[in-house]
Every structure is written in C-alpha cells, then in structure tokens.
Design an enzyme around this catalytic site. Structure first.
Site, mmCIF file in Angstrom:
data_model
loop_
_atom_site.group_PDB
_atom_site.id
_atom_site.type_symbol
_atom_site.label_atom_id
_atom_site.label_comp_id
_atom_site.label_asym_id
_atom_site.label_seq_id
_atom_site.Cartn_x
_atom_site.Cartn_y
_atom_site.Cartn_z
ATOM 1 N N PRO A 5 0.798 -1.227 0.000
ATOM 2 C CA PRO A 5 0.000 0.000 0.000
ATOM 3 C C PRO A 5 0.830 1.276 0.000
ATOM 4 O O PRO A 5 1.849 1.377 0.671
ATOM 5 C CB PRO A 5 -0.819 -0.109 1.289
ATOM 6 N N ASN A 6 0.351 2.212 -0.789
ATOM 7 C CA ASN A 6 0.886 3.580 -0.898
ATOM 8 C C ASN A 6 2.205 3.674 -1.660
ATOM 9 O O ASN A 6 2.688 4.782 -1.908
ATOM 10 C CB ASN A 6 1.028 4.232 0.493
ATOM 11 N N ARG B 238 5.195 11.025 -2.502
ATOM 12 C CA ARG B 238 4.831 10.731 -1.127
ATOM 13 C C ARG B 238 6.024 10.979 -0.206
ATOM 14 O O ARG B 238 7.073 10.338 -0.362
ATOM 15 C CB ARG B 238 4.423 9.261 -1.049
ATOM 16 N N TYR C 15 11.174 9.003 1.483
ATOM 17 C CA TYR C 15 11.228 7.937 0.476
ATOM 18 C C TYR C 15 11.914 8.347 -0.830
ATOM 19 O O TYR C 15 12.064 7.512 -1.726
ATOM 20 C CB TYR C 15 9.806 7.436 0.177
ATOM 21 N N ASN D 215 8.190 -5.267 -0.497
ATOM 22 C CA ASN D 215 7.994 -4.127 0.396
ATOM 23 C C ASN D 215 6.509 -4.085 0.720
ATOM 24 O O ASN D 215 5.695 -3.662 -0.116
ATOM 25 C CB ASN D 215 8.445 -2.826 -0.270
ATOM 26 N N ALA E 272 2.914 -0.419 4.994
ATOM 27 C CA ALA E 272 2.396 -0.423 6.370
ATOM 28 C C ALA E 272 1.852 -1.791 6.784
ATOM 29 O O ALA E 272 1.761 -2.082 7.982
ATOM 30 C CB ALA E 272 1.324 0.648 6.518
ATOM 31 N N GLU F 241 12.441 -9.235 2.460
ATOM 32 C CA GLU F 241 11.707 -8.051 2.921
ATOM 33 C C GLU F 241 12.557 -6.815 2.627
ATOM 34 O O GLU F 241 13.769 -6.809 2.875
ATOM 35 C CB GLU F 241 11.468 -8.180 4.432
ATOM 36 N N HIS G 67 12.670 -2.437 2.776
ATOM 37 C CA HIS G 67 12.109 -1.132 3.139
ATOM 38 C C HIS G 67 13.045 -0.033 2.656
ATOM 39 O O HIS G 67 14.258 -0.107 2.874
ATOM 40 C CB HIS G 67 11.915 -1.009 4.651
ATOM 41 N N ARG H 107 12.713 5.150 12.942
ATOM 42 C CA ARG H 107 11.483 5.937 12.852
ATOM 43 C C ARG H 107 10.557 5.628 14.029
ATOM 44 O O ARG H 107 11.016 5.154 15.061
ATOM 45 C CB ARG H 107 10.820 5.668 11.490
HETATM 46 C C1 DQA Z 1 8.144 1.375 4.135
HETATM 47 C C2 DQA Z 1 8.150 1.625 5.636
HETATM 48 C C3 DQA Z 1 6.758 1.417 6.218
HETATM 49 O O1 DQA Z 1 6.782 1.675 7.612
HETATM 50 C C4 DQA Z 1 5.780 2.370 5.565
HETATM 51 O O2 DQA Z 1 4.477 2.127 6.059
HETATM 52 C C5 DQA Z 1 5.805 2.292 4.085
HETATM 53 C C6 DQA Z 1 7.110 2.224 3.419
HETATM 54 C C7 DQA Z 1 9.524 1.686 3.496
HETATM 55 O O3 DQA Z 1 9.727 1.252 2.363
HETATM 56 O O4 DQA Z 1 10.356 2.349 4.102
HETATM 57 O O5 DQA Z 1 4.782 2.380 3.420
HETATM 58 O O6 DQA Z 1 7.875 -0.002 3.897
#
Ligand code: DQA
Length: 157
Positions: free
Chosen positions: A10-11, A18, A23, A79, A82, A104, A106, A113
């Site tokens: 998501p997102n 964003r 990011y 990735n 959230a 995984e 990020h 954070r």
């Molecule tokens: C994320 C870190 C997550 O906490 C966040 O909700 C994201 C992006 C990252 O790539 O740093 O959506 O996965």
C-alpha cells in the site's frame, strides 16, 4: 528463464511524491525499470506488481509459491509498506507457500522511525531483510537473492 517478483504494498504507488524526505523522488515506474534492468543483467525475468489491497498481495504470493515449486521462480522482493506492521495474513501467506524465498525490503530505515514501525510480521517469515538503502534496496535485495540461491551465476562479480 526464472522469474523474480518485485512486490509492493500500500501507498508505494505514490513513490516520488509521497513524503520525499523519507522515500526520495524516484517514482514506482522508475524503481520497476531499475529492477527490470538488474534482472536483465543477472539473467532473470522480472515481474512487478503493486497493490493497495492485502488480498491481492496474498494471491500474488500464492501464485509465486506455485511457480517456485515448479522451478520457474527464484523468489520475491517484498515491500509490504504499512502491512509490514499489521498483517498476520501476509506472514501466513509467506509461511503457507512453504519455500518461496521472500526478501523483505524497506526504503527507509524503519528502526530509526516511529516505534510502531519497529515490529514486522514479515521478518520472521523472510529469507532476508534489506532496510534503509533507499530505492537501491530493491536491487540489493535482488542481488542477495541471486547470491544466496544461485551463487554460480556468472553475472555476479
Ligand atoms: C516502508 C516503511 C513502512 O513503515 C511504511 O508504512 C511504508 C514504506 C519503506 O519502504 O520504508 O509504506 O515499507
């Protein structure tokens, strides 16, 4: 040619606009192009998939679990956004396909954070973790996958 799945939750479709301080300015299509180029260099077909929906991510993991069992996929860079911090269902999906290596990934260093980002439901099911290298992390994760699963690959330095 085996496939590598680049899976984004998501997102992450909003990358580039964003929270750029967190990011960066690279868009998701640009990240996906970087991964496809790395795939070409390393000798793998790259499929990129992004969804804001947990079930769609689960279905994709199941699909790649089947491909992995058939010897047609090397693994997945994931990735989960959230959902990393909330989703038992994604944890169970990775465990449930039993074998598919999931790295995984990020973009940000989640451990530097907010405390709600410090726990991951994905990590205990993951084959490896890449955190805090910006969008380069996707390619680093792909290389890690190849180095650990197919160390004889002649494209590796
Ligand atoms: C994320 C870190 C997550 O906490 C966040 O909700 C994201 C992006 C990252 O790539 O740093 O959506 O996965």
């Amino acid at each position: 040619m085996k496939k590598i799945l680049i899976l984004n939750g998501p997102n992450l479709n909003l990358l580039g606009t964003r929270e750029p301080a967190q990011y960066g300015a690279t868009t998701l299509p640009q990240v996906e192009a970087m991964c496809r180029a790395a795939g070409e260099r390393l000798g793998y077909e790259v499929e990129c998939f992004q969804s804001n929906h947990e079930g769609a991510l689960i279905d994709k993991i199941h699909e790649y679990g089947r491909l992995w069992k058939e010897g047609r996929a090397l693994g997945c860079v994931f990735n989960a956004g959230a959902y990393t911090h909330t989703s038992v269902a994604l944890h169970d999906a990775i465990k449930g396909v039993d074998g598919l290596p999931v790295i995984e990934c990020h973009i940000s260093n989640v451990h530097a954070r907010e405390s709600f980002r410090h726990h991951s439901y994905i990590s205990p099911a993951a084959a490896g973790i890449v955190v805090g290298f910006g969008v380069a992390g996707y390619v680093i994760a792909m290389e890690g996958l190849v180095r650990t699963r197919e160390p004889g690959n002649s494209a590796l330095a």
